[in-house]
Design a protein around this motif. Structure first.
Motif, PDB file in Angstrom:
ATOM      1  N   HIS A 182      37.866  55.633 -15.444  1.00  0.00           N
ATOM      2  CA  HIS A 182      38.698  54.927 -15.684  1.00  0.00           C
ATOM      3  C   HIS A 182      38.991  54.877 -17.689  1.00  0.00           C
ATOM      4  O   HIS A 182      39.913  55.487 -17.919  1.00  0.00           O
ATOM      5  CB  HIS A 182      38.827  53.406 -15.395  1.00  0.00           C
ATOM      6  N   SER A 222      46.817  64.064  -2.459  1.00  0.00           N
ATOM      7  CA  SER A 222      46.651  62.630  -1.775  1.00  0.00           C
ATOM      8  C   SER A 222      48.011  61.771  -2.042  1.00  0.00           C
ATOM      9  O   SER A 222      48.782  62.253  -3.089  1.00  0.00           O
ATOM     10  CB  SER A 222      45.935  61.304  -2.734  1.00  0.00           C
ATOM     11  N   GLN A 250      40.198  65.993  -9.704  1.00  0.00           N
ATOM     12  CA  GLN A 250      40.375  64.604  -9.046  1.00  0.00           C
ATOM     13  C   GLN A 250      39.243  63.815  -9.063  1.00  0.00           C
ATOM     14  O   GLN A 250      39.412  62.550  -8.918  1.00  0.00           O
ATOM     15  CB  GLN A 250      39.733  65.355  -7.477  1.00  0.00           C
ATOM     16  N   GLN A 280      40.924  58.064 -17.800  1.00  0.00           N
ATOM     17  CA  GLN A 280      42.228  58.617 -18.153  1.00  0.00           C
ATOM     18  C   GLN A 280      43.579  57.471 -18.683  1.00  0.00           C
ATOM     19  O   GLN A 280      44.117  58.951 -19.232  1.00  0.00           O
ATOM     20  CB  GLN A 280      42.153  57.414 -16.991  1.00  0.00           C
ATOM     21  N   LYS A 313      39.840  60.507 -11.809  1.00  0.00           N
ATOM     22  CA  LYS A 313      39.949  58.866 -11.271  1.00  0.00           C
ATOM     23  C   LYS A 313      39.141  58.349 -11.112  1.00  0.00           C
ATOM     24  O   LYS A 313      39.416  56.948 -10.788  1.00  0.00           O
ATOM     25  CB  LYS A 313      40.783  59.555  -9.542  1.00  0.00           C
ATOM     26  N   LYS A 314      37.756  58.433 -11.361  1.00  0.00           N
ATOM     27  CA  LYS A 314      36.272  57.687 -11.000  1.00  0.00           C
ATOM     28  C   LYS A 314      36.514  57.272 -12.752  1.00  0.00           C
ATOM     29  O   LYS A 314      35.735  56.373 -12.733  1.00  0.00           O
ATOM     30  CB  LYS A 314      35.125  58.886 -11.222  1.00  0.00           C
ATOM     31  N   PHE A 367      48.366  59.353 -13.321  1.00  0.00           N
ATOM     32  CA  PHE A 367      47.503  58.359 -13.158  1.00  0.00           C
ATOM     33  C   PHE A 367      47.320  58.187 -14.725  1.00  0.00           C
ATOM     34  O   PHE A 367      45.782  57.452 -15.320  1.00  0.00           O
ATOM     35  CB  PHE A 367      45.945  57.929 -13.040  1.00  0.00           C
ATOM     36  N   SER A 398      50.237  63.873  -8.758  1.00  0.00           N
ATOM     37  CA  SER A 398      48.884  62.491  -8.896  1.00  0.00           C
ATOM     38  C   SER A 398      48.504  62.313 -10.938  1.00  0.00           C
ATOM     39  O   SER A 398      47.648  62.431 -10.821  1.00  0.00           O
ATOM     40  CB  SER A 398      48.338  63.522  -8.221  1.00  0.00           C
TER      41      SER A 398
END
Length: 895
Positions: free
Chosen positions: A671, A736, A665, A674, A668-669, A698, A695
């Motif tokens: 970038h 989420s 998770q 990702q 997601k911080k 991304f 999820s």
């Protein structure tokens, strides 16, 4: 009345006897001998005239385009018939000469008439002209030799030529594979009486297009090539050609095209359904087929082994094969070195046709394996023609990339990704300044160029192969043609137990020792020019201190698949030019801190090395790193490790394993990561009942997803929300919500293993580019994608045809599985379907249209296969020839 008739008949019978008594008849009897003699003389004179006419006809027909007149041919046949009749009459006359007067009288009348007939026929034999010049033939028959293994391609091409909507056909394949032979067969087939074309034109184009020659060849065939023709411009010739061909139904056969040819500029009317004309061409480049607007493409492949062996035997002959009991077995080994390439089979076969000792054949095997260019005829008849394909490559960069492929062993499957990374490390690809993955994109473009030139073969979406003969040609280029004999040392795929002596390394630029049995690297070789050293797939246990000391130019080092290698020598940090390092599948457990001195290192592959987490600190100091592969290497289970990877400024490719839901998770911080993650393995996620698969979206560049050993997970959910509506977020970090339907367009490979409570994978409906799918050991899964799931997803948004690009599907150890998909699917790309230990799976999502136009192999146990319920009989018939059964653990072909 009855008495009258009886009397009349009696009188009729008496008439011949009355004739016997007349003086006139007595005279005719005496002349019969003279008439027979006269008939013999008349026949002899007719035969002499016939022979003179035939001589004139033969002389005339020896001239091109001359044919005897039909009236002459008819007269000759009449003479032949007359000769038969006269000979028969003369023979009968000899038998009747001593019989009664009436028979002699009848014979005399026949002889007299036949004398007149012979005289009349003789008078008709006075011909001023016996032959005439014909117009050009519809097709010129071209010389050809007996062929082997061309039947399938010939039928395919001929079939396309009969299709009304097909006007242009491209025939492509490797040089020497038999394209011109096929085209010759097609040309000669048009000579059959059923051909309804007005003219068939053959033009050999060759590597450099000479427009004048192309137009001249066409002009000669259609009767335009005269005294004024050579003085005309290209445009004037094109107009004249067009003027003639636009009124004809023609076939144009263009052999050996290397670049696109503008048909309109030549003067060729473009084939269409209205004019029903055809253009077929041969080329070594699939790209040319596209540029020529070919509506159908036919690739000519190398011969399968049975056909190759048949051709080879024909060339060496029975006498040689039977000269010694050992030769047939040795001949098979020689033939296999030709890799099914007809040109090589013919060249080698002819060279060995009179070699009748086992020693000569053993020598041939050694030469072909070690240095094929030295085999008689190989350089001039095989490599030189193939070299034209190399010459036609668009740039020196592509040529260097091609030659580099020869460093891999014979018959090896080459991972495209790894090959491109080595090209990058060598410096062949240099587009890093444009964007971070520019060199990678250039590499894939080069792969496509080599595939289209038929210098590489595509095995799957991620693997290519180099044909054995092409590899030998590339080695020849690397060793001799480019004057690099001492700079290109390749001993790959052999049985080497020791590396070459240190003294032989001095002038070497690229060395491949991969796939051998080398255990130790000792000494200190001085090789200032060495840029590539490939030592993967050996038995390395030890690299001595100082081994890398004088390799200052080394850019590519591959030590992968050495499963006994536990340490890297500390002086590896002195390889400051190194840009590619592969230590995957070794037992190296820790990266030495000296590795941080590799300031130019761009690519580090350490998949499956089981390194400890301190190695991340070393990796974080590699300031130029752009590709990092660490699947099942460093286990990422805390956020600090993720942050260190995220700090790598130039990173654009990352493969990694995660074992913690909250760390995932935390991506997601990050970038940077990702957009970098290409291959992600998620394993041992505990206490995770549901997982919001949405999820994952991304991760925009995710190509490969491996999920394993999720014992608690029961469902992978997809959240659907209305755009702009505020949604409450679940306390579960993996649950989420999202606002739009998910999209997994980048996914190519999905492997799901050991998720024992998982019931479906309906989210795969949103992975339209999936190529490989494996689902294994999921004991609760009943359906891969059920009808209800499909309808539910279809209501939420538009979905494409599922599994449209799927090539391989593995379904294994799913005891509850009853369905893959609720209805038959097209499966345009499916090549392999493997089912094991799925006793409840009784029906496959296939019909007779599934996997059309290519072979799909179905593998499974015989017991399971026999119980399959097919969509219909046509489906069963379509797939039965390509299916396989498992016997004794081996997959064998069903006859």
């Amino acid at each position: 009345m009855g008495n009258f008739c009886s009397v009349s008949l009696s009188i009729d019978n008496l008439i011949p006897r009355c004739f016997d008594c007349t003086a006139a008849q007595v005279n005719s009897f005496r002349r019969l001998d003279d008439w027979l003699a006269n008939l013999r003389t008349a026949l002899e004179e007719l035969k002499q005239l016939r022979n003179d006419v035939k001589t004139e006809v033969d002389v005339a027909e020896r001239q091109p385009m001359m044919k005897r007149l039909e009236q002459v041919q008819g007269w000759l046949l009449q003479v032949e018939s007359m000769e038969t009749e006269v000979n028969k009459l003369i023979a009968n006359g000899s038998q009747e000469i001593d019989k009664n007067c009436y028979n002699r009288y009848k014979l005399g009348k026949k002889v007299a008439k036949k004398i007149k007939d012979v005289a009349a026929l003789k008078s008709k034999g006075d011909f001023e002209v016996v032959a005439k010049r014909l117009p050009s033939d519809i097709v010129d028959i071209r010389p050809s030799e007996p062929t082997v293994g061309t039947e399938s391609n010939f039928s395919k091409i001929w079939g396309h030529l009969q299709e009304e909507h097909v006007g242009i056909i491209g025939i492509y394949g490797l040089g020497g594979v038999g394209k011109t032979t096929l085209m010759t067969q097609i040309n000669n087939k048009f000579a059959s009486p059923t051909n309804d074309f007005d003219v068939v034109i053959w033009v050999t184009v060759s590597s450099t297009v000479d427009m004048d020659k192309v137009q001249d060849d066409i002009g000669k065939t259609i009767g335009l090539h005269n005294e004024t023709w050579n003085n005309k411009s290209l445009d004037e010739k094109a107009i004249q050609i067009y003027g003639v061909l636009s009124k004809k139904k023609f076939v144009l056969l263009l052999d050996d095209i290397w670049e696109s040819l503008n048909l309109s500029q030549v003067g060729i009317p473009i084939p269409n359904e209205q004019n029903k004309c055809k253009v077929a061409f041969t080329t070594r480049s699939e790209e040319v087929c596209g540029k020529m607007d070919a509506q159908k493409k036919v690739k000519v492949e190398c011969l399968p082994w049975e056909k190759a062996w048949d051709l080879f035997q024909k060339k060496i002959g029975d006498e040689t094969l039977k000269s010694d009991p050992a030769i047939p077995g040795l001949a098979e080994l020689v033939a296999k070195e030709c890799g099914g390439l007809p040109l090589a089979l013919i060249t080698v076969g002819r060279a060995m046709a009179y070699k009748q000792t086992p020693q000569a054949w053993k020598h041939a095997i050694k030469v072909l394996k070690n240095y094929a260019v030295r085999f008689p005829g190989m350089e001039t008849k095989v490599f030189c023609p193939l070299h034209l394909s190399y010459d036609s490559l668009p740039s020196d960069t592509v040529k260097s990339c091609f030659v580099y492929c020869s460093l891999y062993p014979e018959d090896s499957l080459i991972l495209i990704e790894d090959l491109i990374n080595k090209w990058i490390g060598e410096g062949f690809l240099n587009e890093w300044n444009d964007n971070e993955d520019g060199a990678e994109n250039q590499g894939y473009d080069n792969i496509d160029t080599l595939l289209q030139a038929c210098l590489l073969e595509k095995i799957s979406s991620d693997k290519v192969k180099m044909h054995d003969v092409i590899r030998e040609m590339a080695l020849w280029i690397g060793r001799e043609y480019e004057k690099q004999t001492d700079k290109f040392l390749v001993r790959a795929g052999g049985r080497e137990t020791k590396a070459p002596e240190v003294s032989k390394w001095k002038e070497v630029k690229r060395m491949s020792l991969m796939v051998n049995k080398i255990e130790r690297l000792i000494g200190t070789p001085i090789c200032p020019q060495l840029t590539t050293l490939l030592l993967n797939e050996n038995s390395l246990k030890m690299i001595s201190s100082g081994f890398f000391q004088y390799m200052h130019a080394l850019k590519v080092l591959d030590l992968s698949m050495n499963r006994s290698l536990v340490d890297l020598p500390l002086e590896i940090g002195e390889l400051t030019s190194l840009e590619y390092l592969n230590i995957s599948c070794t037992k190296i457990s820790r990266l030495p801190v000296q590795l941080q001195n590799l300031v130019n290192l761009k690519i580090l592959d350490m998949d499956y090395t089981k390194c400890d987490q301190t190695s991340i600190q070393v990796i974080s100091g590699l300031s130029s790193l752009q590709v990092l592969k660490m699947i099942d290497s460093v286990f990422i289970n805390n956020e600090a490790l993720v942050e260190k990877l995220d700090a790598l400024k130039f990173l654009y490719y990352l493969s990694m394993t995660m074992g913690n839901a909250f760390v995932f998770q935390g991506l997601k911080k990050c970038h940077k990561l990702q957009s970098c993650i290409r291959y992600l393995r998620l394993q041992f996620f505990s206490r995770c009942i549901t997982f919001n698969i949405s999820s994952l979206q991304f991760l925009k560049c995710l190509n490969y997803l491996n999920v394993s050993n999720w014992d608690d997970c029961e469902d992978w959910v997809i959240d659907w929300t209305v755009e702009g509506k505020e949604i409450e977020t679940s306390n579960n970090p993996l649950d989420s919500h999202i606002k739009n339907p998910p999209s997994f367009h980048s996914l190519r490979t999905v492997i799901i293993m050991g998720c024992r409570r998982l019931k479906n994978v309906k989210w795969l409906l949103y992975a339209p580019n999936l190529v490989y799918l494996e689902i294994m050991d999921c004991s609760k899964m009943e359906e891969v994608i059920s009808r209800d799931e499909w309808m539910e997803v279809a209501k939420k948004g538009k979905i494409s045809n599922p599994f449209a690009k799927l090539e391989s599907l593995y379904i294994q150890y799913l005891p509850q599985l009853t369905s893959i998909y609720h209805s038959p699917l097209p499966f345009h790309c499916l090549k392999y379907l493997n089912v094991r230990e799925c006793p409840g799976l009784k029906k496959l999502p296939l019909n007779s249209d599934s996997a059309r136009e290519h072979r799909t192999v179905i593998a499974g146990s015989k017991d399971w296969f026999d119980k399959l319920e097919w969509h219909d009989e046509a489906t069963q018939n379509a797939f039965l020839p390509g299916s396989q059964i498992l016997q004794g653990g081996l997959s064998v072909q069903i006859a």
